[in-house]
Design a protein around this motif. Structure first.
Motif, PDB file in Angstrom:
ATOM      1  N   GLY A   1       0.795  -1.223   0.000  1.00 54.87           N
ATOM      2  CA  GLY A   1       0.000   0.000   0.000  1.00 54.87           C
ATOM      3  C   GLY A   1       0.824   1.269   0.000  1.00 54.87           C
TER       4      GLY A   1
ATOM      5  N   ASN B   1      -3.292   0.063   4.485  1.00 54.73           N
ATOM      6  CA  ASN B   1      -4.155   1.179   4.091  1.00 54.73           C
ATOM      7  C   ASN B   1      -3.789   2.489   4.778  1.00 54.73           C
ATOM      8  OD1 ASN B   1      -5.165   0.784   6.679  1.00 54.73           O
ATOM      9  ND2 ASN B   1      -7.044  -0.218   5.990  1.00 54.73           N
TER      10      ASN B   1
ATOM     11  N   THR C   1      -5.214   2.235  -2.469  1.00 59.85           N
ATOM     12  CA  THR C   1      -6.228   3.190  -2.021  1.00 59.85           C
ATOM     13  C   THR C   1      -5.714   4.614  -2.193  1.00 59.85           C
ATOM     14  OG1 THR C   1      -7.059   1.644  -0.357  1.00 59.85           O
ATOM     15  CG2 THR C   1      -7.675   3.946  -0.094  1.00 59.85           C
TER      16      THR C   1
ATOM     17  N   THR D   1      -8.200   6.798   4.467  1.00 61.88           N
ATOM     18  CA  THR D   1      -7.860   5.566   3.753  1.00 61.88           C
ATOM     19  C   THR D   1      -7.921   4.342   4.660  1.00 61.88           C
ATOM     20  OG1 THR D   1      -5.490   5.927   4.207  1.00 61.88           O
ATOM     21  CG2 THR D   1      -6.386   6.804   2.131  1.00 61.88           C
TER      22      THR D   1
ATOM     23  N   THR E   1     -10.383   1.272   4.046  1.00 64.15           N
ATOM     24  CA  THR E   1     -10.227   0.177   3.091  1.00 64.15           C
ATOM     25  C   THR E   1      -9.914  -1.084   3.873  1.00 64.15           C
ATOM     26  OG1 THR E   1      -9.440   1.643   1.346  1.00 64.15           O
ATOM     27  CG2 THR E   1      -8.926  -0.674   1.113  1.00 64.15           C
TER      28      THR E   1
END
Length: 426
Positions: A236, A267, A350, A379, A382
């Motif tokens: 991520g 995330n 994301t 975020t 997510t």
């Protein structure tokens, strides 16, 4: 239920025998009814809490080894279990109990002009292999979702969590047996080390799909080396964009939450992009909130004057999933530059924009090509649990089969059921 500290019978089996046992178990699990699968899940939730002393003792061994071996702060956080986290795992399993069983659900269907009835229905994959690292919670999450979706699971949780995972798999196997399901439906191959991971990646015919969870390096290794079909879950490198019209209070709260609430997870935001017309207004309060939380700011040349105690950012920083209290900050001329930066550095996990401009919000949603794209939200949302999926398999960053947080339906394939009454094709 027998003692969790007893030796598991599977420990005497070879890796090949475990794969064969998982394949056999998958056939029984595929035809198990929902009530039976839910009984197993309730037993897992109860077992995790009943065995908490054993689990936490094993986890402390793993943590001690991890500290001795120089695991990063982020990985140590992912590895750590506590009474609260164990309760969270048990609660997540019970949430899966309450979810609709996807097996047998009709996706679509129709009647042909000749009277034949066709229906596409969801079916389990069969055997799901999972390779992950330093994440004992994944052991419970994957097992719960695999069982509810009618799949067997073969787990390679890595050396960092080997003691914790050994205890958790025993809990799961005993819970399966107590519900009349084969204990072999969930297997661990951690004791075979790297060689076991390599064999799992080439176990076509035994393993139907492989899911890697972990660092970008681990995921790339599985994607490139596996002969088993892979659902790619991604690292991520996550972005938040502060538009010219962004509200200050939203900007502060969203960025702080996205970075600080749990920085070690996929995330968490890694890069903050700020419109140049809003930089003087938004960066001082946002960066002040981050600094107060202990975040190190990696700032570009336009952000540095507004970022006390910051360090200069590098291109490598922009491409890094820190999994720590570090964030890259860049001032961009406009939304075009923000989107172009995301295209260059994002792992397509994301991205979020904070804006009060509807046109910019809709443009961001349309043009940013990531698994999850947000407007005016952290975020950190997510997540399969936050999306209402119960536990999650992972967050897929690929475009085939599944994308984004993966729950029960994403652990199924489909088959076509055809019912006729003697029709033949002319």
């Amino acid at each position: 239920m027998s003692s969790i500290t007893e030796s598991a019978p599977a420990a005497t089996l070879s890796l090949q025998e475990r794969l064969e046992a998982a394949k056999t178990a998958s056939r029984a699990l595929a035809t198990a009814n929902t009530d039976q699968k839910n009984r197993a899940l309730r037993a897992i939730a109860d077992g995790v809490l009943a065995a908490s002393a054993d689990v936490l003792a094993a986890n402390e061994l793993d943590l001690a080894n991890g500290r001795e071996n120089g695991l990063t702060t982020g990985l140590l956080d992912r590895l750590t279990l506590s009474p609260a986290r164990l309760q969270g795992l048990a609660d997540a399993v019970l949430e899966v109990v309450g979810l609709t069983d996807p097996v047998g659900q009709a996706v679509r269907g129709s009647a042909l002009p000749n009277g034949i009835q066709i229906t596409q229905v969801r079916v389990p994959f069969g055997v799901v292999g999972v390779i992950y690292e330093a994440r004992p919670n994944v052991t419970i999450d994957i097992a719960a979702l695999a069982i509810k979706s009618g799949n067997a699971a073969v787990l390679r949780g890595g050396s960092a969590a080997i003691e914790t995972n050994r205890v958790l798999v025993r809990v799961i196997q005993q819970a399966l047996a107590s519900a009349g399901l084969p204990a072999d439906a969930v297997q661990t191959i951690d004791d075979f080390g790297r060689e076991g991971a390599g064999e799992l990646m080439t176990a076509r015919g035994y393993v139907d799909v492989l899911i890697p969870r972990g660092s970008a390096e681990l995921i790339q290794a599985v994607v490139t080396q596996s002969t088993v079909p892979v659902i790619e879950t991604g690292a991520g490198v996550v972005h938040v964009v502060l538009d010219e019209s962004a509200r200050e209070d939203w900007a502060v709260d969203i960025v702080r939450n996205a970075k600080v609430q749990r920085p070690s997870v996929c995330n968490a935001v890694e890069t903050l992009l700020v419109h140049r017309a809003a930089a003087d207004r938004l960066l001082p309060p946002v960066l002040s909130a981050l600094r107060d939380a202990g975040v190190t700011i990696h700032a570009d040349e336009r952000a540095l004057p507004l970022a006390a105690d910051a360090v200069p950012v590098t291109d490598e920083d922009y491409a890094t999933e820190h999994m720590s209290l570090d964030i890259s900050v860049k001032v961009v001329d406009d939304l075009d530059e923000a989107i172009e930066h995301i295209r260059r550095y994002s792992t397509q996990h994301t991205e979020s924009i904070v804006t009060n401009d509807l046109a910019n919000a809709e443009r961001f949603l349309a043009e940013v090509d990531s698994a999850v794209v947000m407007v005016n939200a952290s975020t950190r949302f997510t997540d399969g649990g936050e999306f209402g999926f119960g536990a999650e398999v992972g967050i897929s960053t690929q475009k085939l089969h599944a994308r984004g947080p993966m729950g029960l339906p994403e652990l199924t394939s489909t088959k076509w059921i055809v019912r006729g009454s003697g029709q033949i094709r002319a």
